[in-house]
Enzyme design. Structure first.
Site, PDB file in Angstrom:
ATOM      1  CE  LYS A 166      -3.526   2.517   2.772  1.00  0.00           C
ATOM      2  NZ  LYS A 166      -4.404   2.413   3.852  1.00  0.00           N
TER       3      LYS A 166
ATOM      4  CD  GLU B 192       9.448  -6.008   6.915  1.00  0.00           C
ATOM      5  OE1 GLU B 192       9.046  -4.703   6.053  1.00  0.00           O
ATOM      6  OE2 GLU B 192       9.241  -6.282   8.099  1.00  0.00           O
TER       7      GLU B 192
ATOM      8  N   GLY C 267      -4.735  -1.885   5.304  1.00  0.00           N
ATOM      9  CA  GLY C 267      -3.754  -3.059   4.824  1.00  0.00           C
ATOM     10  C   GLY C 267      -4.563  -4.444   5.001  1.00  0.00           C
ATOM     11  NE  ARG C 268      -6.110  -3.756  11.229  1.00  0.00           N
ATOM     12  CZ  ARG C 268      -5.525  -2.415  11.435  1.00  0.00           C
ATOM     13  NH1 ARG C 268      -4.309  -2.504  10.660  1.00  0.00           N
ATOM     14  NH2 ARG C 268      -5.943  -1.571  12.030  1.00  0.00           N
TER      15      ARG C 268
ATOM     16  CD  GLU D  47      -1.537  -4.217  11.516  1.00  0.00           C
ATOM     17  OE1 GLU D  47      -2.131  -4.170  10.485  1.00  0.00           O
ATOM     18  OE2 GLU D  47      -0.171  -4.464  11.687  1.00  0.00           O
TER      19      GLU D  47
ATOM     20  CG  HIS E 173      -1.722 -35.430  17.565  1.00  0.00           C
ATOM     21  ND1 HIS E 173      -1.920 -36.719  18.182  1.00  0.00           N
ATOM     22  CD2 HIS E 173      -2.604 -35.343  16.763  1.00  0.00           C
ATOM     23  CE1 HIS E 173      -2.705 -37.226  17.809  1.00  0.00           C
ATOM     24  NE2 HIS E 173      -3.430 -36.557  16.872  1.00  0.00           N
TER      25      HIS E 173
ATOM     26  CE  LYS F 272       5.973  -0.720   9.913  1.00  0.00           C
ATOM     27  NZ  LYS F 272       4.944  -0.024   8.958  1.00  0.00           N
TER      28      LYS F 272
HETATM   29  O1  F6P Z   1       3.530  -2.555   9.844  1.00  0.00           O
HETATM   30  C1  F6P Z   1       2.321  -2.922   9.613  1.00  0.00           C
HETATM   31  C2  F6P Z   1       1.708  -2.544   8.211  1.00  0.00           C
HETATM   32  O2  F6P Z   1       1.563  -1.156   7.832  1.00  0.00           O
HETATM   33  C3  F6P Z   1       0.329  -3.313   8.131  1.00  0.00           C
HETATM   34  O3  F6P Z   1      -0.592  -2.738   8.617  1.00  0.00           O
HETATM   35  C4  F6P Z   1       0.353  -3.720   6.465  1.00  0.00           C
HETATM   36  O4  F6P Z   1      -0.599  -4.420   6.210  1.00  0.00           O
HETATM   37  C5  F6P Z   1       1.698  -4.082   6.520  1.00  0.00           C
HETATM   38  O5  F6P Z   1       2.449  -3.224   7.242  1.00  0.00           O
HETATM   39  C6  F6P Z   1       2.176  -3.824   5.007  1.00  0.00           C
HETATM   40  O6  F6P Z   1       1.986  -2.527   4.641  1.00  0.00           O
HETATM   41  P1  F6P Z   1       2.248  -2.052   3.101  1.00  0.00           P
HETATM   42  O7  F6P Z   1       1.032  -2.736   2.206  1.00  0.00           O
HETATM   43  O8  F6P Z   1       2.194  -0.551   3.021  1.00  0.00           O
HETATM   44  O9  F6P Z   1       3.540  -2.642   2.341  1.00  0.00           O
END
Ligand code: F6P
Length: 547
Positions: free
Chosen positions: A205, A211, A266-267, A352, A383, A511
């Site tokens: 987003k 990452e 995002g979620r 979250e 298990h 972060k």
């Molecule tokens: O760090 C949390 C977050 O902002 C989530 O809410 C989101 O889903 C995820 O990181 C990834 O964010 P982006 O889609 O901006 O890379």
């Protein structure tokens, strides 16, 4: 909009505190004596799902008080406000329009947003069909065979779950998912893939998530090392983002970028172009059925009265178990291999969203917000952690999720899975008394002394509140409905707690610190503001890597 109140400020609160005190001495199982058909009366269905909450610690009176809580919190109006684009995310001054992403018509006042969604859906379908037809080719003219989704959190968990759950519905192109910045994740995913026929879908987003951007850069290097010209890399990338310019800066052509909007959390974004990897791997028909299932749930949640409304009931039960009966975690137990990623998806969705310590007005919460959520697909958990569920000292609530049929054709074997699910639900309710343990040990030939000594170790208290969510089969529609149901439950719980389900400020500190530490590790920033523990481990990293 209704006034922001915390749970303890609600009129229904004191009655529910009294109810909880009474319920503590009443075993759930005993409620079936006077109400043998609880499983019918304490059950509601919609969009192909049935919620059986007869094994929750509730009575008619308690339900009346819980429904009063829902009415007082004006959940119905709040849901309408959500769908109509009100600013439900106060700290970021935004709506949360995930329901629009699966809608087939423009809500009043949102024609532009709807037009953008419809146009993006059309482009998703085009891309899905184009790639699946074999017409889209990589740098050497080979058709695409594999899609690698690069994203994390909401840009990973939903598509990963859906792809895994619905593989059987025409998984023509293989989809792979890389989220972690650990290079092992990317390396593992690329093992065995051909650069010539691999397409990366960069989902972010913000297009600023460390990452995802790091993995996207590494993917570029992988393609270049395989002989791709820099000018041909565009064919191997699609991007989904609100920041098209940032994607273009990475060399992704504009017509390979699909938009996202700040009003999609995002979620909650699976239904947007963030779901493109699934639409490519599973086909457009399957993806649109997923949207249709979610939309069906939206319609139900908007129309149904609180006592028959699946999302309202689940939110009320969450609050009842957490805040009145003291459950400190919620366990999700899907008896379905395809729903293996569901607990992880729900962890982000609920923790979250509702892992908050202040209300919408910034006041400290006087009672708990979201419980910790965990779980695993049955029967594996039986298990490992079910020992704690049956005999541990922790209190928890649970959801069992059970499709009643299997796509495998192996109905006999599936019957065993169903039996295990029903057995766990029954065991969590009825348990096993010490006397029953003694009788059974004696019947199996144990001596009196041994039977007496073992009984307390074997006894199981039962009385663990939980619901059973069943569906005829795991299909794109029932999955869409299930995920939308949990989304709406999450929103309703947030309203009952008085918190904002749509921001996530708590993730930012880590972060920021990580950015500074990395700069110190790279010697591009002085280390003066770092502590001795961090510095010691940076030194160890340097030594281990000859830096
Ligand atoms: O760090 C949390 C977050 O902002 C989530 O809410 C989101 O889903 C995820 O990181 C990834 O964010 P982006 O889609 O901006 O890379």
């Amino acid at each position: 909009m209704a006034p922001i109140l915390q749970l303890f400020e609600r009129k229904a609160y004191p009655k529910l505190v009294e109810d909880a005190a009474t319920m503590r001495s009443i075993p759930i199982e005993s409620l079936f004596v006077d109400q043998p058909d609880r499983s019918t009366t304490y059950s509601a269905s919609a969009a192909g799902l049935t919620l059986d909450f007869s094994r929750q610690a509730v009575t008619d009176d308690i339900l009346t008080h819980l429904v009063a809580l829902a009415t007082e919190a004006q959940l119905r109006d709040a849901f309408a406000a959500l769908r109509q684009g009100s600013t439900v995310n106060a700290t970021e001054n935004r709506p949360a329009l995930h329901t629009l992403l699966r809608s087939n018509s423009a809500p009043e006042g949102l024609p532009n947003e709807y037009a953008a969604v419809a146009e993006t859906r059309r482009r998703m379908q085009d891309w899905s069909e184009h790639i699946r037809s074999g017409r889209h080719t990589g740098f050497s003219g080979q058709p695409i065979t594999d899609v690698v989704n690069l994203g994390i959190g909401g840009s990973d968990l939903g598509p990963r779950l859906v792809n895994d759950a619905l593989q059987v519905f025409d998984g023509k192109i293989d989809a792979h998912f890389v989220a972690n910045v650990d290079p092992a994740a990317l390396q593992d995913a690329l093992l065995g893939l051909s650069p010539e026929s691999t397409l990366f879908v960069v989902c972010s987003k913000s297009f600023g998530t460390e990452e995802t951007i790091t993995n996207a850069r590494a993917a570029r290097s992988w393609l270049l090392q395989a002989g791709a010209e820099a000018s041909a890399l565009g064919a191997h990338f699609l991007a989904i983002t609100t920041d098209i310019q940032a994607a273009a800066d990475m060399g992704i052509p504009e017509d390979h970028c699909l938009p996202l909007w700040d009003w999609v959390g995002g979620r909650y974004s699976l239904w947007s172009a963030i779901g493109l990897s699934c639409a490519i791997s599973l086909g457009w028909h399957t993806f649109s059925e997923l949207l249709a299932g979610a939309q069906q749930m939206d319609e139900h949640v908007e129309a149904a009265v609180p006592g028959q409304n699946l999302a309202v009931l689940m939110a009320l039960l969450e609050v009842w178990n957490t805040n009145f009966l003291g459950a400190d975690s919620h366990v999700v137990l899907p008896y379905c291999e395809g729903l293996g990623y569901l607990p992880e998806f729900l962890q982000q969705l609920t923790m979250e969203s509702n892992g908050k310590r202040v209300d919408v007005l910034g006041r400290e919460l006087k009672s708990d917000s979201a419980p910790m959520l965990w779980g695993a697909a049955g029967t594996m958990g039986q298990h490992s952690f079910h020992q704690l569920l049956h005999q541990g000292t922790r209190t928890f609530s649970a959801d069992f999720i059970l499709p009643l049929t299997t796509h495998t054709g192996m109905t006999e074997q599936h019957g065993r899975l169903v039996a295990n699910c029903l057995a766990q639900s029954r065991a969590m309710t009825v348990g096993r008394t010490e006397q029953q343990c003694i009788d059974s040990l004696l019947a199996r030939g144990a001596g009196e002394e041994r039977a007496q000594a073992l009984a307390t170790h074997l006894a199981i208290p039962g009385n663990r509140p939980h619901s059973l969510i069943t569906m005829d089969a795991l299909t794109p529609r029932s999955l869409g409905a299930l995920l939308a149901l949990y989304e709406h439950r999450t929103y309703f719980s947030s309203l009952l707690w008085g918190i904002n389900a749509f921001d996530q400020w708590g993730v930012e500190l880590g972060k920021d610190i990580s950015g500074s530490i990395y700069e110190v590790m790279q010697n591009t920033r002085p280390s003066v503001d770092l502590d001795t523990v961090t510095l010691k481990h940076i030194a160890a990293w340097r030594a281990a890597n000859d830096r």
